[in-house]
Design a protein around this motif. Structure first.
Motif, PDB file in Angstrom:
ATOM      1  N   LEU A 140      32.839  66.819  47.298  1.00 41.42           N
ATOM      2  CA  LEU A 140      32.442  65.486  47.757  1.00 41.42           C
ATOM      3  C   LEU A 140      31.398  64.866  46.837  1.00 41.42           C
ATOM      4  CD1 LEU A 140      32.338  66.159  51.577  1.00 41.42           C
ATOM      5  CD2 LEU A 140      33.922  64.646  50.362  1.00 41.42           C
ATOM      6  N   LYS A 141      30.495  65.682  46.346  1.00 42.25           N
ATOM      7  CA  LYS A 141      29.465  65.176  45.429  1.00 42.25           C
ATOM      8  C   LYS A 141      30.114  64.592  44.175  1.00 42.25           C
ATOM      9  CE  LYS A 141      25.226  66.458  43.085  1.00 42.25           C
ATOM     10  NZ  LYS A 141      24.242  67.503  42.823  1.00 42.25           N
ATOM     11  N   LYS A 142      31.089  65.299  43.626  1.00 39.29           N
ATOM     12  CA  LYS A 142      31.798  64.808  42.434  1.00 39.29           C
ATOM     13  C   LYS A 142      32.524  63.496  42.719  1.00 39.29           C
ATOM     14  CE  LYS A 142      32.553  69.229  40.153  1.00 39.29           C
ATOM     15  NZ  LYS A 142      33.554  70.188  39.674  1.00 39.29           N
ATOM     16  N   TYR A 143      33.171  63.432  43.862  1.00 39.07           N
ATOM     17  CA  TYR A 143      33.901  62.222  44.257  1.00 39.07           C
ATOM     18  C   TYR A 143      32.953  61.028  44.361  1.00 39.07           C
ATOM     19  CZ  TYR A 143      36.162  58.958  47.498  1.00 39.07           C
ATOM     20  OH  TYR A 143      36.655  57.836  48.106  1.00 39.07           O
ATOM     21  N   PHE A 144      31.868  61.203  45.080  1.00 33.67           N
ATOM     22  CA  PHE A 144      30.940  60.094  45.273  1.00 33.67           C
ATOM     23  C   PHE A 144      30.151  59.775  44.000  1.00 33.67           C
ATOM     24  CE2 PHE A 144      31.876  60.912  49.733  1.00 33.67           C
ATOM     25  CZ  PHE A 144      32.036  59.616  50.183  1.00 33.67           C
ATOM     26  N   GLN A 145      29.965  60.761  43.125  1.00 33.11           N
ATOM     27  CA  GLN A 145      29.343  60.478  41.833  1.00 33.11           C
ATOM     28  C   GLN A 145      30.225  59.560  40.996  1.00 33.11           C
ATOM     29  OE1 GLN A 145      28.477  64.364  40.167  1.00 33.11           O
ATOM     30  NE2 GLN A 145      26.283  64.099  40.574  1.00 33.11           N
ATOM     31  N   LYS A 146      31.544  59.728  41.081  1.00 32.78           N
ATOM     32  CA  LYS A 146      32.461  58.834  40.375  1.00 32.78           C
ATOM     33  C   LYS A 146      32.263  57.397  40.842  1.00 32.78           C
ATOM     34  CE  LYS A 146      36.312  62.063  39.841  1.00 32.78           C
ATOM     35  NZ  LYS A 146      37.683  62.334  40.283  1.00 32.78           N
ATOM     36  N   ILE A 147      32.155  57.234  42.155  1.00 34.11           N
ATOM     37  CA  ILE A 147      31.954  55.893  42.709  1.00 34.11           C
ATOM     38  C   ILE A 147      30.608  55.334  42.268  1.00 34.11           C
ATOM     39  CG2 ILE A 147      31.692  54.559  44.848  1.00 34.11           C
ATOM     40  CD1 ILE A 147      33.664  56.651  46.115  1.00 34.11           C
ATOM     41  N   ASP A 148      29.582  56.159  42.332  1.00 37.33           N
ATOM     42  CA  ASP A 148      28.242  55.735  41.929  1.00 37.33           C
ATOM     43  C   ASP A 148      28.212  55.355  40.443  1.00 37.33           C
ATOM     44  OD1 ASP A 148      25.529  55.236  42.582  1.00 37.33           O
ATOM     45  OD2 ASP A 148      24.943  57.192  41.784  1.00 37.33           O
ATOM     46  N   CYS A 149      28.835  56.161  39.607  1.00 38.40           N
ATOM     47  CA  CYS A 149      28.890  55.852  38.163  1.00 38.40           C
ATOM     48  C   CYS A 149      29.677  54.572  37.905  1.00 38.40           C
ATOM     49  CB  CYS A 149      29.505  57.017  37.394  1.00 38.40           C
ATOM     50  SG  CYS A 149      28.425  58.445  37.275  1.00 38.40           S
ATOM     51  N   PHE A 150      30.770  54.396  38.644  1.00 32.56           N
ATOM     52  CA  PHE A 150      31.571  53.181  38.519  1.00 32.56           C
ATOM     53  C   PHE A 150      30.708  51.959  38.833  1.00 32.56           C
ATOM     54  CE2 PHE A 150      34.299  50.076  40.803  1.00 32.56           C
ATOM     55  CZ  PHE A 150      35.084  49.666  39.731  1.00 32.56           C
ATOM     56  N   LEU A 151      29.951  52.020  39.919  1.00 38.49           N
ATOM     57  CA  LEU A 151      29.063  50.905  40.285  1.00 38.49           C
ATOM     58  C   LEU A 151      28.025  50.654  39.192  1.00 38.49           C
ATOM     59  CD1 LEU A 151      28.596  51.748  44.061  1.00 38.49           C
ATOM     60  CD2 LEU A 151      29.441  49.567  43.169  1.00 38.49           C
ATOM     61  N   LYS A 152      27.451  51.725  38.679  1.00 41.31           N
ATOM     62  CA  LYS A 152      26.435  51.580  37.619  1.00 41.31           C
ATOM     63  C   LYS A 152      27.054  51.013  36.344  1.00 41.31           C
ATOM     64  CE  LYS A 152      23.384  55.220  39.219  1.00 41.31           C
ATOM     65  NZ  LYS A 152      22.994  56.625  39.053  1.00 41.31           N
ATOM     66  N   ASP A 153      28.223  51.537  35.962  1.00 47.07           N
ATOM     67  CA  ASP A 153      28.894  51.051  34.748  1.00 47.07           C
ATOM     68  C   ASP A 153      29.220  49.566  34.842  1.00 47.07           C
ATOM     69  OD1 ASP A 153      28.775  53.580  33.658  1.00 47.07           O
ATOM     70  OD2 ASP A 153      30.881  54.058  34.040  1.00 47.07           O
ATOM     71  N   LYS A 154      29.559  49.124  36.043  1.00 52.14           N
ATOM     72  CA  LYS A 154      29.897  47.709  36.261  1.00 52.14           C
ATOM     73  C   LYS A 154      28.668  46.890  36.648  1.00 52.14           C
ATOM     74  CE  LYS A 154      34.344  48.029  35.663  1.00 52.14           C
ATOM     75  NZ  LYS A 154      35.096  47.198  34.751  1.00 52.14           N
ATOM     76  N   GLN A 155      27.508  47.525  36.565  1.00 52.96           N
ATOM     77  CA  GLN A 155      26.223  46.884  36.882  1.00 52.96           C
ATOM     78  C   GLN A 155      26.204  46.301  38.291  1.00 52.96           C
ATOM     79  OE1 GLN A 155      25.851  44.231  33.506  1.00 52.96           O
ATOM     80  NE2 GLN A 155      24.798  45.824  32.336  1.00 52.96           N
ATOM     81  N   HIS A 156      26.813  47.044  39.207  1.00 53.15           N
ATOM     82  CA  HIS A 156      26.845  46.658  40.627  1.00 53.15           C
ATOM     83  C   HIS A 156      27.342  45.221  40.827  1.00 53.15           C
ATOM     84  CE1 HIS A 156      24.071  50.104  40.548  1.00 53.15           C
ATOM     85  NE2 HIS A 156      24.561  50.364  41.744  1.00 53.15           N
ATOM     86  N   ASP A 157      28.353  44.846  40.056  1.00 52.93           N
ATOM     87  CA  ASP A 157      28.863  43.472  40.197  1.00 52.93           C
ATOM     88  C   ASP A 157      29.747  43.342  41.437  1.00 52.93           C
ATOM     89  OD1 ASP A 157      31.298  44.613  39.481  1.00 52.93           O
ATOM     90  OD2 ASP A 157      31.599  43.383  37.713  1.00 52.93           O
ATOM     91  N   LEU A 158      30.145  42.119  41.729  1.00 50.05           N
ATOM     92  CA  LEU A 158      30.927  41.823  42.923  1.00 50.05           C
ATOM     93  C   LEU A 158      32.190  42.679  43.015  1.00 50.05           C
ATOM     94  CD1 LEU A 158      31.590  40.004  45.418  1.00 50.05           C
ATOM     95  CD2 LEU A 158      32.823  38.546  43.814  1.00 50.05           C
ATOM     96  N   CYS A 159      32.944  42.743  41.930  1.00 49.34           N
ATOM     97  CA  CYS A 159      34.210  43.491  41.966  1.00 49.34           C
ATOM     98  C   CYS A 159      33.972  44.988  42.190  1.00 49.34           C
ATOM     99  CB  CYS A 159      35.002  43.264  40.686  1.00 49.34           C
ATOM    100  SG  CYS A 159      35.763  41.627  40.611  1.00 49.34           S
ATOM    101  N   SER A 160      32.960  45.549  41.561  1.00 52.24           N
ATOM    102  CA  SER A 160      32.706  46.979  41.750  1.00 52.24           C
ATOM    103  C   SER A 160      32.345  47.274  43.206  1.00 52.24           C
ATOM    104  CB  SER A 160      31.615  47.483  40.802  1.00 52.24           C
ATOM    105  OG  SER A 160      30.359  46.914  41.094  1.00 52.24           O
ATOM    106  N   TRP A 161      31.608  46.366  43.838  1.00 57.26           N
ATOM    107  CA  TRP A 161      31.271  46.555  45.247  1.00 57.26           C
ATOM    108  C   TRP A 161      32.498  46.389  46.131  1.00 57.26           C
ATOM    109  CZ3 TRP A 161      27.840  49.405  47.033  1.00 57.26           C
ATOM    110  CH2 TRP A 161      26.572  49.492  46.463  1.00 57.26           C
ATOM    111  N   GLU A 162      33.340  45.437  45.819  1.00 60.49           N
ATOM    112  CA  GLU A 162      34.542  45.233  46.635  1.00 60.49           C
ATOM    113  C   GLU A 162      35.502  46.418  46.499  1.00 60.49           C
ATOM    114  OE1 GLU A 162      35.128  43.103  48.995  1.00 60.49           O
ATOM    115  OE2 GLU A 162      33.272  42.002  48.638  1.00 60.49           O
TER     116      GLU A 162
END
Length: 184
Positions: A140-162
């Motif tokens: 689960l940590k690996k899974y949620f780290q992917k999501i967290d990294c995705f948000l960071k890579d996209k600078q928490h933009d609208l699309c990354s949050w959606e």
């Protein structure tokens, strides 16, 4: 302290344990209600998925095997962990999410209360499920780290949050499906 005082403390502690055990026995039903409410709030929090975000879809691959162990207690441990990760994700840099703040607060509060209740139940049964908890926790940590990294890579933009909101919806739907199968 006299013997009578010690007996009273013992009775209070045992009645607290009985109440806690009763709550834990009804956990799948309570979880379904929390999940249904969380799904409703996720939908209400934002609008329809933005068209401009469709080409940015991302597959995070939820580790479904963590919700398929043989023991109900191991599933509860995994669900607690998932709720903690979702709470963490939805407690971060939400400025570009463009969601209804009141509904987001309700979503976070519901998750927090469920985490508290699950922790109490999981602690009660912790010793027998340490090993499966560690394996689930890592996946689960690996899974949620992917999501967290995705948000960071996209600078928490609208699309990354959606996209993350849609992914959390999938997680909650999977948990809902599993909790419906759990028997008290």
């Amino acid at each position: 302290m006299n013997t009578f005082g010690l007996i009273q403390i013992g009775l209070i502690l045992s009645s607290t344990t009985i109440i806690s055990s009763l709550q834990c026995n009804h956990l799948p039903l309570q979880q379904r209600k929390v999940i249904e409410n969380s799904l409703r709030l996720l939908d209400k929090m934002g609008k329809e998925f933005p068209q401009q975000c469709l080409r940015e879809k991302m597959s995070f691959r939820f580790p479904a095997q963590v919700l398929q162990p043989r023991q109900k207690e191991a599933v509860e441990v995994a669900i607690e962990e998932i709720f903690q990760h979702i709470f963490y994700i939805f407690s971060k840099n939400l400025t570009l999410a463009a969601w209804d703040g009141t509904v987001l607060d309700q979503f976070q509060n519901g998750l927090y209360l469920q985490i508290e209740q699950l922790e109490a139940c999981v602690i009660e049964k912790h010793t027998q499920h340490c090993r499966s908890k560690d394996v689930s926790r890592l996946k689960l940590k690996k899974y949620f780290q992917k999501i967290d990294c995705f948000l960071k890579d996209k600078q928490h933009d609208l699309c990354s949050w959606e996209i993350s909101r849609a992914e959390m919806r999938k997680c909650l739907q999977l948990i809902d499906k599993v909790t419906r199968k759990l028997k008290n």
